[in-house]
Write a protein that holds these residues in place. Structure first.
Motif, PDB file in Angstrom:
ATOM      1  N   ARG A   7      15.040   7.985  65.973  1.00  0.00           N
ATOM      2  CA  ARG A   7      15.048   6.957  64.930  1.00  0.00           C
ATOM      3  C   ARG A   7      14.584   5.637  65.534  1.00  0.00           C
ATOM      4  O   ARG A   7      15.112   4.576  65.239  1.00  0.00           O
ATOM      5  N   GLU A  10      13.599   2.767  63.106  1.00  0.00           N
ATOM      6  CA  GLU A  10      14.743   2.140  62.445  1.00  0.00           C
ATOM      7  C   GLU A  10      15.531   1.274  63.417  1.00  0.00           C
ATOM      8  O   GLU A  10      15.987   0.181  63.071  1.00  0.00           O
ATOM      9  N   LEU A  11      15.703   1.747  64.649  1.00  0.00           N
ATOM     10  CA  LEU A  11      16.409   0.946  65.656  1.00  0.00           C
ATOM     11  C   LEU A  11      15.646  -0.329  65.983  1.00  0.00           C
ATOM     12  O   LEU A  11      16.245  -1.392  66.178  1.00  0.00           O
ATOM     13  N   LEU A  41      23.215   6.032  62.669  1.00  0.00           N
ATOM     14  CA  LEU A  41      22.217   5.043  63.085  1.00  0.00           C
ATOM     15  C   LEU A  41      22.901   3.743  63.498  1.00  0.00           C
ATOM     16  O   LEU A  41      22.603   3.181  64.558  1.00  0.00           O
TER      17      LEU A  41
END
Length: 83
Positions: A7, A10-11, A41
């Motif tokens: 991810r 997104e991070l 997340l």
């Protein structure tokens, strides 16, 4: 712990939001379908930071959730995490 899949994008967005919040106050809401990893997340993102989290408890049953009862304030938890 469950496996955390890639991810990175997104991070990176969360890192940018954090960086911007140093000069401007920010409040970020993460939404999405259920069971796609929103909480995972966030836990991954704050795993190396000092952070406070507020997560309402899981709805105890589909009946509870389907009746629109959203007042979880007396059951919610506030946790302080340190890296």
């Amino acid at each position: 712990m469950k496996k955390f899949y890639d991810r990175k994008n997104e991070l990176k967005i969360l890192e940018q939001i954090e960086k911007n919040s140093y000069s401007n106050a920010a409040f970020t809401i993460i939404t999405g379908r259920r069971r796609i990893g929103k909480t995972a997340l966030l836990k991954k993102f704050i795993s190396t930071k000092k952070a406070a989290t507020f997560l309402p408890p899981e709805a105890p049953s589909p009946f509870y959730a389907s009746n629109g009862k959203k007042n979880w304030s007396n059951q919610s938890t506030l946790k302080f995490l340190e890296a």
